[in-house]
Design a protein around this motif. Structure first.
Motif, mmCIF file in Angstrom:
data_model
loop_
_atom_site.group_PDB
_atom_site.id
_atom_site.type_symbol
_atom_site.label_atom_id
_atom_site.label_comp_id
_atom_site.label_asym_id
_atom_site.label_seq_id
_atom_site.Cartn_x
_atom_site.Cartn_y
_atom_site.Cartn_z
ATOM 1 N N ILE A 21 34.724 32.084 44.073
ATOM 2 C CA ILE A 21 35.519 30.860 44.067
ATOM 3 C C ILE A 21 35.233 30.001 45.308
ATOM 4 N N ASP A 66 36.258 37.461 59.994
ATOM 5 C CA ASP A 66 37.043 38.458 59.251
ATOM 6 C C ASP A 66 38.490 38.021 59.381
ATOM 7 N N ASN A 93 41.124 31.449 50.900
ATOM 8 C CA ASN A 93 40.544 31.996 49.665
ATOM 9 C C ASN A 93 40.085 33.443 49.832
ATOM 10 N N TYR A 158 47.530 45.068 45.338
ATOM 11 C CA TYR A 158 47.021 43.695 45.175
ATOM 12 C C TYR A 158 48.166 42.744 44.832
ATOM 13 N N VAL A 191 39.066 35.473 36.897
ATOM 14 C CA VAL A 191 38.024 34.461 37.095
ATOM 15 C C VAL A 191 36.666 35.149 36.989
ATOM 16 N N THR A 193 33.930 36.098 38.435
ATOM 17 C CA THR A 193 33.274 36.320 39.732
ATOM 18 C C THR A 193 32.978 37.812 39.894
HETATM 19 P P1 NAI Z 1 34.745 37.563 45.526
HETATM 20 O O1 NAI Z 1 34.856 39.020 45.788
HETATM 21 O O2 NAI Z 1 33.720 37.071 44.579
HETATM 22 O O3 NAI Z 1 34.578 36.785 46.913
HETATM 23 C C1 NAI Z 1 35.476 37.025 47.949
HETATM 24 C C2 NAI Z 1 35.024 36.326 49.198
HETATM 25 O O4 NAI Z 1 35.963 36.665 50.230
HETATM 26 C C3 NAI Z 1 33.659 36.753 49.675
HETATM 27 O O5 NAI Z 1 32.983 35.645 50.239
HETATM 28 C C4 NAI Z 1 33.987 37.773 50.768
HETATM 29 O O6 NAI Z 1 32.994 37.878 51.762
HETATM 30 C C5 NAI Z 1 35.248 37.167 51.341
HETATM 31 N N1 NAI Z 1 36.062 38.098 52.089
HETATM 32 C C6 NAI Z 1 36.547 39.302 51.685
HETATM 33 N N2 NAI Z 1 37.220 39.870 52.685
HETATM 34 C C7 NAI Z 1 37.166 39.021 53.750
HETATM 35 C C8 NAI Z 1 37.670 39.056 55.068
HETATM 36 N N3 NAI Z 1 38.360 40.107 55.538
HETATM 37 N N4 NAI Z 1 37.430 38.000 55.876
HETATM 38 C C9 NAI Z 1 36.729 36.947 55.432
HETATM 39 N N5 NAI Z 1 36.215 36.852 54.197
HETATM 40 C C10 NAI Z 1 36.441 37.889 53.372
HETATM 41 O O7 NAI Z 1 36.199 37.112 45.085
HETATM 42 P P2 NAI Z 1 36.694 35.836 44.248
HETATM 43 O O8 NAI Z 1 36.888 36.245 42.856
HETATM 44 O O9 NAI Z 1 35.878 34.654 44.567
HETATM 45 O O10 NAI Z 1 38.166 35.703 44.880
HETATM 46 C C11 NAI Z 1 38.542 34.691 45.808
HETATM 47 C C12 NAI Z 1 40.052 34.670 45.881
HETATM 48 O O11 NAI Z 1 40.583 34.405 44.583
HETATM 49 C C13 NAI Z 1 40.679 35.987 46.347
HETATM 50 O O12 NAI Z 1 41.749 35.719 47.206
HETATM 51 C C14 NAI Z 1 41.163 36.602 45.043
HETATM 52 O O13 NAI Z 1 42.244 37.473 45.263
HETATM 53 C C15 NAI Z 1 41.562 35.364 44.280
HETATM 54 N N6 NAI Z 1 41.611 35.558 42.846
HETATM 55 C C16 NAI Z 1 40.527 36.051 42.155
HETATM 56 C C17 NAI Z 1 40.609 36.277 40.806
HETATM 57 C C18 NAI Z 1 39.473 36.860 40.025
HETATM 58 O O14 NAI Z 1 39.692 37.245 38.860
HETATM 59 N N7 NAI Z 1 38.252 36.898 40.546
HETATM 60 C C19 NAI Z 1 41.850 35.986 40.062
HETATM 61 C C20 NAI Z 1 42.916 35.438 40.860
HETATM 62 C C21 NAI Z 1 42.777 35.252 42.203
#
Ligand code: NAI
Length: 262
Positions: A21, A66, A93, A158, A191, A193
């Motif tokens: 995202i 981080d 995010n 979560y 989503v 991803t």
């Molecule tokens: P993803 O796993 O594809 O990407 C997550 C990003 O966050 C990556 O760039 C990663 O390096 C970064 N990240 C993780 N831990 C970190 C930390 N401690 N410090 C800095 N960066 C960190 O995840 P996605 O799907 O893009 O999720 C983004 C947001 O959307 C999250 O907060 C997730 O909970 C939320 N979300 C995702 C959904 C899904 O189905 N994928 C649904 C609803 C919400």
């Protein structure tokens, strides 16, 4: 919605901007004219995201962070202010997810998820929002989840972290309401991803279902029988950052095809 130049002169920090995202949000904000800084732990990924945007003639930088580490967030705030001059928009995010039934939910994993999703949102908002309030304009958008508003089996850590993120959103929205700063949450369903791919892999490993069957089990809970696209989340985030959205504050905006109707 015409977005061309809507955010000209604005600056934005997007955490977790390396994949999924985050890059879609960074692209939408940059295309609307904002100078963006993407921050995450994965330095190669965020550098590539920023380079791609610069190749398209947009203003973009990257910085390692981080969000669960107070020193790292402090360094991000300093680096972002040096690079951007000021920060008008913060998109919290960065997030992580994992699943387990309660009897197998370890304290270590609970703390890890809380530290990134809830405490990370607190640390980053505290690092940037007070200065927005001082200048009299700002936007904080927290990428929460459908799991911020409802519960389901095996995602207690979560969902608790996302409920915390949404509660925090509402409180800071109230604190900032008369300071020109809005604080809102975006609440997507599943989503398309890596995070969802990982969930599908976990279901396959634990149940023996095929990839198609595991995906089907996820889609069966969604009214539109599809995954949400990252661009849909970016679109709502951009809308919340616009001038016209100044009256939208403390809200949880669902992008779930109508799964949560509360
Ligand atoms: P993803 O796993 O594809 O990407 C997550 C990003 O966050 C990556 O760039 C990663 O390096 C970064 N990240 C993780 N831990 C970190 C930390 N401690 N410090 C800095 N960066 C960190 O995840 P996605 O799907 O893009 O999720 C983004 C947001 O959307 C999250 O907060 C997730 O909970 C939320 N979300 C995702 C959904 C899904 O189905 N994928 C649904 C609803 C919400």
């Amino acid at each position: 919605m015409s977005t061309n130049g809507a955010l000209a002169g604005r600056t934005a920090v997007i955490t977790g901007g390396g994949r999924g995202i985050g890059p879609a949000v960074a692209t939408a904000l940059a295309e609307a004219g904002a100078a963006v800084l993407v921050a995450a732990r994965s330095e190669d990924q965020i550098a590539a995201v920023a380079a791609k945007l610069r190749d398209e003639g947009l203003q973009a930088w990257s910085l390692h962070c981080d969000v669960a580490d107070p020193d790292s967030v402090e360094a991000l705030a300093q680096g972002a202010n040096e690079r951007l001059g000021k920060v008008d928009i913060l998109v919290n995010n960065a997030g992580i997810a994992s699943g387990a039934p309660l009897h197998r939910q370890s304290l270590q994993e609970w703390n890890r998820i809380m530290a990134v999703n809830a405490t990370g949102t607190f640390l980053c908002t505290k690092a940037f929002a007070p200065a927005m309030a001082q200048r009299g304009w700002g936007r904080v958008v927290n990428i929460a989840s459908l799991a911020a508003r409802t519960g389901a089996r095996y995602i207690s850590a979560y969902a608790a972290s996302k409920h915390a993120q949404l509660g925090f959103t509402r409180c800071i929205a109230a604190e900032m309401a008369d300071r020109g700063v809005t604080v809102n949450a975006v609440c997507p369903g599943y989503v398309d991803t890596d995070m969802t791919t990982h969930t599908i892999e976990q279901i396959m490993a634990k149940t023996g279902l095929s990839e198609q069957e595991a995906l089907g089990s996820i889609l069966a809970t969604t009214p539109q029988r599809r995954l949400i696209e990252v661009e849909e989340v970016a679109h709502v985030t951009l809308m919340l950052c616009s001038e016209a959205a100044r009256g939208i504050n403390g809200q949880a905006i669902g992008i779930d095809g109508g799964e949560f109707l509360g």
